[in-house]
Design a protein around this motif. Sequence first.
Motif, PDB file in Angstrom:
ATOM      1  N   SER A  47       0.542  -1.253  -0.366  1.00 24.66           N
ATOM      2  CA  SER A  47      -0.213  -0.039  -0.164  1.00 24.66           C
ATOM      3  C   SER A  47       0.579   1.172  -0.281  1.00 24.66           C
ATOM      4  O   SER A  47       1.711   1.263   0.430  1.00 24.66           O
ATOM      5  CB  SER A  47      -0.907   0.073   1.103  1.00 24.66           C
ATOM      6  OG  SER A  47      -1.392   1.301   1.550  1.00 24.66           O
ATOM      7  N   LEU A  48       0.587   1.773  -0.365  1.00 30.64           N
ATOM      8  CA  LEU A  48       0.890   3.985  -0.458  1.00 30.64           C
ATOM      9  C   LEU A  48       0.219   4.690  -0.299  1.00 30.64           C
ATOM     10  O   LEU A  48       0.677   5.295   1.180  1.00 30.64           O
ATOM     11  CB  LEU A  48       1.206   4.490  -2.542  1.00 30.64           C
ATOM     12  CG  LEU A  48       1.966   5.067  -2.120  1.00 30.64           C
ATOM     13  CD1 LEU A  48       2.819   5.824  -3.222  1.00 30.64           C
ATOM     14  CD2 LEU A  48       1.410   7.021  -2.295  1.00 30.64           C
ATOM     15  N   THR A  50      -2.988   4.299   1.501  1.00 34.22           N
ATOM     16  CA  THR A  50      -4.001   4.241   2.550  1.00 34.22           C
ATOM     17  C   THR A  50      -3.005   3.614   3.806  1.00 34.22           C
ATOM     18  O   THR A  50      -3.715   4.780   5.103  1.00 34.22           O
ATOM     19  CB  THR A  50      -4.300   2.099   2.486  1.00 34.22           C
ATOM     20  OG1 THR A  50      -4.677   2.088   1.615  1.00 34.22           O
ATOM     21  CG2 THR A  50      -4.987   2.197   3.787  1.00 34.22           C
ATOM     22  N   ARG A 110      -5.407  -4.326   6.148  1.00 34.72           N
ATOM     23  CA  ARG A 110      -5.742  -5.228   4.573  1.00 34.72           C
ATOM     24  C   ARG A 110      -5.268  -6.603   4.537  1.00 34.72           C
ATOM     25  O   ARG A 110      -4.396  -6.788   4.930  1.00 34.72           O
ATOM     26  CB  ARG A 110      -4.355  -3.787   4.394  1.00 34.72           C
ATOM     27  CG  ARG A 110      -4.130  -4.065   2.715  1.00 34.72           C
ATOM     28  CD  ARG A 110      -3.919  -3.273   1.965  1.00 34.72           C
ATOM     29  NE  ARG A 110      -4.931  -2.598   1.167  1.00 34.72           N
ATOM     30  CZ  ARG A 110      -4.785  -1.290  -0.025  1.00 34.72           C
ATOM     31  NH1 ARG A 110      -3.708  -1.145  -0.473  1.00 34.72           N
ATOM     32  NH2 ARG A 110      -5.562  -0.484   0.012  1.00 34.72           N
ATOM     33  N   HIS A 147     -13.450  -2.292  -0.557  1.00 35.84           N
ATOM     34  CA  HIS A 147     -12.101  -0.984   0.268  1.00 35.84           C
ATOM     35  C   HIS A 147     -13.296   0.177   0.153  1.00 35.84           C
ATOM     36  O   HIS A 147     -12.967   0.620  -0.515  1.00 35.84           O
ATOM     37  CB  HIS A 147     -11.238  -0.976  -1.344  1.00 35.84           C
ATOM     38  CG  HIS A 147     -10.338  -0.026  -0.799  1.00 35.84           C
ATOM     39  ND1 HIS A 147      -9.652   0.102  -0.102  1.00 35.84           N
ATOM     40  CD2 HIS A 147      -9.417   0.514  -1.167  1.00 35.84           C
ATOM     41  CE1 HIS A 147      -8.947   0.942   0.235  1.00 35.84           C
ATOM     42  NE2 HIS A 147      -8.557   1.131  -1.327  1.00 35.84           N
TER      43      HIS A 147
END
Length: 317
Positions: A47-48, A50, A110, A147
Amino acid sequence: MRNFTCVHDLGDLNNALAQAFEIKKDRFRFSELGKNKTLLMVFFNSSLRTRLSTQKAAMNLGMNTIVLDVNQGAWKLETERGVIMDGDKSEHLLEAIPVMGCYCDVIGVRSFARFESKEDDYTEKILNQFIQYSGRPVFSMEAATRHPLQSFADLITIEEYKQKERPKVVMTWAPHPRALPQAVPNSFAEWMNATDYEFVITHPEGYELDPQFVGNARVEYDQRKALEGADFVYAKNWAAYRDPNYGKVINTDRSWTVDTEKMALTNNAYFMHCLPVRRNMIVTDDVIESPRSIVIPEAANREISAQTVLKMILEGL
Ligand code: AN0
Ligand code: CP
């Protein structure tokens, strides 16, 4: 609010939106709410946005944050009960989850669809174990089927940019070389169906989504026809949902790429994508760089959606 996994957890959507816009006006107004509270963010996948936006949202509320990348430095986790653990997995999720709960007040998780078992994915086996065994409020940072922090940010963005009460929003499938989960499109559809927008989904045959998410949306197999008069174009790839192709890429037809000519069919639509996006597969350079592309403000609103959700959870502690 205790847990946040889908749009329905928010209660009244207009009220949630009002809170989001209040936060956007002054994101430090509630900076005492999370004092001495710790957020643990658990990532089973990369993830970037989130990672950064949720951490920033927690900091705005005065919280402390801990980030655990399960696949980098933690013990390899077994997730199946009953397995004789004589392989490479040193710890079971059933101990790991309550232990994680000991060190925090709120947990974000996640955990993407694994595409090994449709039933495991669509019953949200991992996320639900966190809810059941952590003893803490849990929120989804993209789970197997949804999401919701992304969809909430998408809704905030549409509300900010829409020029009519009931805009036409078109979600279009677009090609991608690897199998991607249905979480983003499922969730976007679920949130759009909770509004009174005109909502159309377009994809090649074989990419039908789970009907529980499609709801009352119009499904149009002709992408050009779907795009006519659109006010917002929401592009996303997903792998097949229907059996026997669950989790498979059944085509990467580049005629579905969103390009300038497709955008010309719309009502000068804004272009949206949750990111990360593969340029010239999903969308051309020209479209994503055009003034009608709102992918960056959309990503910026991830901080606002996360902060609104965290605020509601903190208020329920
Ligand atoms: C993920 C997905 O499609 O679900 C995350 C998007 C927010 N994308 C990738 O794995 C490239
Ligand atoms: N849109 C989104 O969730 O991005 P990340 O996967 O980088 O968090």
